[in-house]
Scaffold this motif. Structure first.
Motif, PDB file in Angstrom:
ATOM      1  N   LEU A   1       0.927  -1.252   0.186  1.00 50.27           N
ATOM      2  CA  LEU A   1      -0.124  -0.019  -0.131  1.00 50.27           C
ATOM      3  C   LEU A   1       0.913   1.155   0.069  1.00 50.27           C
ATOM      4  CD1 LEU A   1      -2.679  -0.887   2.728  1.00 50.27           C
ATOM      5  CD2 LEU A   1      -2.986  -1.285   0.488  1.00 50.27           C
TER       6      LEU A   1
ATOM      7  N   GLY B   1      -7.628  -1.471   3.009  1.00 45.91           N
ATOM      8  CA  GLY B   1      -6.307  -2.419   2.773  1.00 45.91           C
ATOM      9  C   GLY B   1      -6.706  -3.419   1.674  1.00 45.91           C
TER      10      GLY B   1
ATOM     11  N   ASP C   1      -2.241  10.193   4.500  1.00 48.16           N
ATOM     12  CA  ASP C   1      -3.222  10.625   5.583  1.00 48.16           C
ATOM     13  C   ASP C   1      -3.193  12.366   5.568  1.00 48.16           C
ATOM     14  OD1 ASP C   1      -4.182   7.838   6.145  1.00 48.16           O
ATOM     15  OD2 ASP C   1      -2.475   7.847   7.578  1.00 48.16           O
TER      16      ASP C   1
ATOM     17  N   ASN D   1      -7.947  10.944   3.301  1.00 49.38           N
ATOM     18  CA  ASN D   1      -6.960   9.973   3.316  1.00 49.38           C
ATOM     19  C   ASN D   1      -6.941   9.508   2.238  1.00 49.38           C
ATOM     20  OD1 ASN D   1      -6.796  10.425   6.395  1.00 49.38           O
ATOM     21  ND2 ASN D   1      -8.820   9.814   6.237  1.00 49.38           N
TER      22      ASN D   1
ATOM     23  N   GLY E   1      -9.757   1.356   7.428  1.00 46.22           N
ATOM     24  CA  GLY E   1      -8.535   0.720   6.675  1.00 46.22           C
ATOM     25  C   GLY E   1      -9.018  -0.004   5.690  1.00 46.22           C
TER      26      GLY E   1
ATOM     27  N   THR F   1       0.088   5.293   1.536  1.00 43.05           N
ATOM     28  CA  THR F   1      -0.992   5.902   2.089  1.00 43.05           C
ATOM     29  C   THR F   1      -0.727   7.134   2.221  1.00 43.05           C
ATOM     30  OG1 THR F   1      -1.664   3.701   3.338  1.00 43.05           O
ATOM     31  CG2 THR F   1      -2.209   5.893   4.155  1.00 43.05           C
TER      32      THR F   1
ATOM     33  N   THR G   1      -5.634   5.940  -0.299  1.00 42.79           N
ATOM     34  CA  THR G   1      -4.611   4.845  -0.010  1.00 42.79           C
ATOM     35  C   THR G   1      -4.847   4.291  -1.560  1.00 42.79           C
ATOM     36  OG1 THR G   1      -5.337   4.327   2.100  1.00 42.79           O
ATOM     37  CG2 THR G   1      -4.335   2.629   1.068  1.00 42.79           C
TER      38      THR G   1
ATOM     39  N   SER H   1     -10.510   8.172   8.906  1.00 41.21           N
ATOM     40  CA  SER H   1      -9.325   7.594   9.106  1.00 41.21           C
ATOM     41  C   SER H   1      -9.533   6.469   9.975  1.00 41.21           C
ATOM     42  CB  SER H   1      -8.226   8.612   9.969  1.00 41.21           C
ATOM     43  OG  SER H   1      -8.619   9.136  11.144  1.00 41.21           O
TER      44      SER H   1
END
Length: 528
Positions: free
Chosen positions: A51, A146, A55, A112, A144, A53, A114, A141
């Motif tokens: 990943l 992923g 933020d 954020n 997640g 990321t 990703t 936030s």
């Protein structure tokens, strides 16, 4: 006016209940760039595993001081790369599981991003996630993405937007009273249009998605003129334009209502709250209110949990707009959880609901003349307990059939895919043990799509397979507007009636086609 109370467990479930070239500098993941240039300046993120990321990217100026209760304003550009390696503060809210100490930080309009670590020859689809939380709590936030990013090969953007009194306050001196949180969402979507390509995303292929209040926000944006052209698909989990509740249906003593309020009503509450805060009416009232510390203002946050219509943002009630077909023509994926309302049983005494209490609750909700009909449609002999029966009544009336209503309205004009999450043993049920099984209650699907607050949940092999299939459905929809693909059952769009997929692991029926309207007695509720 006193803020509305909320039960701790319900709050917890609601919370569970977001083109320039990339710069080459700052790479710490081999040849993977960790610095990306946005239209306001460069941001430095992190590379971890598969990943990338980024933020706490500001998408609007801090709404503080004179900008409190104003439309989101452009950020001030910066020169040096801005740190994007950790989350920003949650928007102001009372203490809750997503923000354990609460927040009074109004400098919170951040998102954020990703992305997969591996570059792509083609721009990737972008999924923008609006967190739930009843319009009074939550933070982007905490989600997640992923698995969505790596398995689904998409870019995911999670968003903070103003909440409670800061996002939905009303006052006679504010032309757009009650819509600042929705305006923030639109500002984030405009940021995505300007900047998605810098992160490898396709600004022409954006899916707006959310759960609970995030799902309701998504439906509101479907009807808002200000969101025209900002997204190409919509995904609503446990939230629709038709959502409403009868008296005593969600909480004892609560009046009938809906998420949406006319601006006049929001302004009336604003006048009462202004007086409570020591800022009576008049030309200087807003100056007085803007001078108050956030720590004082946030105490009244639960007085403002309803977006306002009759505004430039929402010209009409989203439910009425949807009925009339006045919404953006984009494909939609929409669904609920099989046992949504069990999350609210604690407010009614959960395991203390016996046969007499069941009769009283039904009567309080529909009245004495209709109660026998409801009890005949939902006889206690059919359910494990009176509490489970009450959960079925309120799930169907408040959640499932309202979602079915919106699905029918959408399906007349756009491709619409309906679902029901049905795993009664979601890992979240273990986080909230109780005497009444939660089943597939509100928010129980979220661990199948996200890590929550950094937590990775333990799945059985069958649940892991279901999670992978759900990620595949969701990201295929984000890519093409059609959730279908290999290694999972066919998902047909809504036609006559409302059939969709029941999403359950093997051993609980697996993924299969079901009649959502019939399964939740929607014909019966329509007849009442």
């Amino acid at each position: 006016m006193k803020p509305r109370s909320r039960t701790g467990l319900v709050v917890a479930l609601l919370t569970m209940s977001a083109g320039l070239l990339s710069g080459p500098a700052g790479a710490t993941g081999g040849d993977v760039p960790t610095v990306v240039r946005t239209d306001a300046g460069a941001v430095r993120g992190t590379v971890t595993g598969e990943l990338r990321t980024f933020d706490a990217i500001p998408y609007a100026a801090p709404p503080v001081g004179a900008l409190r209760w104003r439309p989101p304003q452009p950020v001030t550009p910066w020169r040096a790369p801005q740190d994007a390696t950790g989350p920003a503060s949650a928007c102001p809210q009372d203490a809750n599981p997503e923000a354990p100490t609460g927040s009074t930080d109004e400098d919170c309009l951040y998102l954020n991003v990703t992305t997969p670590r591996k570059p792509s020859a083609r721009p990737r689809p972008v999924l923008v996630w609006l967190p739930g939380g009843g319009f009074f709590l939550g933070a982007g936030s905490n989600y997640g993405p992923g698995d969505l990013v790596t398995r689904g090969d998409v870019v995911v953007v999670t968003v903070n937007y103003r909440l409670g009194i800061f996002g939905f306050f009303g006052h006679d001196g504010l032309p757009d009273s009650g819509t600042f949180g929705l305006q923030d969402q639109q500002a984030a979507l405009r940021w995505v249009q300007r900047n998605a390509a810098s992160f490898g995303g396709d600004p022409g292929n954006v899916t707006l998605a959310g759960e609970s209040a995030g799902g309701m926000s998504t439906c509101a944006q479907l009807t808002s003129p200000g969101s025209t052209g900002l997204f190409a698909k919509a995904l609503m989990q446990s939230g629709s334009c038709a959502f409403d509740w009868p008296a005593n249906g969600q909480y004892p003593g609560q009046g009938a209502g809906a998420p949406w309020l006319p601006q006049s009503a929001v302004r009336q509450v604003g006048g009462e709250v202004s007086a409570d805060l020591g800022c009576p009416g008049g030309a200087k009232a807003l100056d007085c209110l803007r001078a108050l510390p956030a720590s004082e203002v946030v105490k009244q946050t639960l007085s403002f949990v309803s977006p306002a219509y009759g505004t430039s943002v929402l010209p009409e009630n989203p439910a009425a707009a949807m009925r009339a077909g006045r919404f953006h023509r984009v494909p939609v994926l929409s669904g609920n959880n099989h046992d949504e309302a069990r999350s609210w049983l604690i407010a009614f005494g959960d395991d203390r609901i016996d046969a007499a209490a069941y009769h009283r609750l039904v009567t309080d909700m529909v009245g004495g003349s209709l109660a026998p009909k409801v009890e005949a449609e939902y006889p206690l002999a059919r359910y494990e307990s009176p509490a489970i029966a009450w959960g079925a009544v309120t799930t169907d009336r408040i959640w499932s059939c309202n979602q079915v209503t919106t699905d029918r309205q959408l399906a007349r004009r756009v491709p619409t895919y309906a679902y029901e999450f049905a795993d009664r043993d979601s890992p979240l049920t273990r986080a909230f043990p109780g005497k009444v099984p939660l089943g597939a209650a509100h928010a129980m699907e979220l661990p199948y799509l996200f890590s929550l607050g950094g937590a990775e949940f333990q799945f059985t092999p069958d649940q892991r397979r279901l999670a992978a299939q759900m990620v595949d459905y969701w990201t295929a929809f984000a890519r093409t507007g059609d959730p279908n693909g290999p290694d999972r059952p066919q998902w047909s769009p809504v036609r006559d009636g409302v059939s969709g997929l029941s999403l359950a692991p093997a051993g609980q029926g697996d993924i299969r086609r079901v009649d959502l309207a019939a399964g939740h007695h929607c014909g019966f509720w329509g007849s009442l």
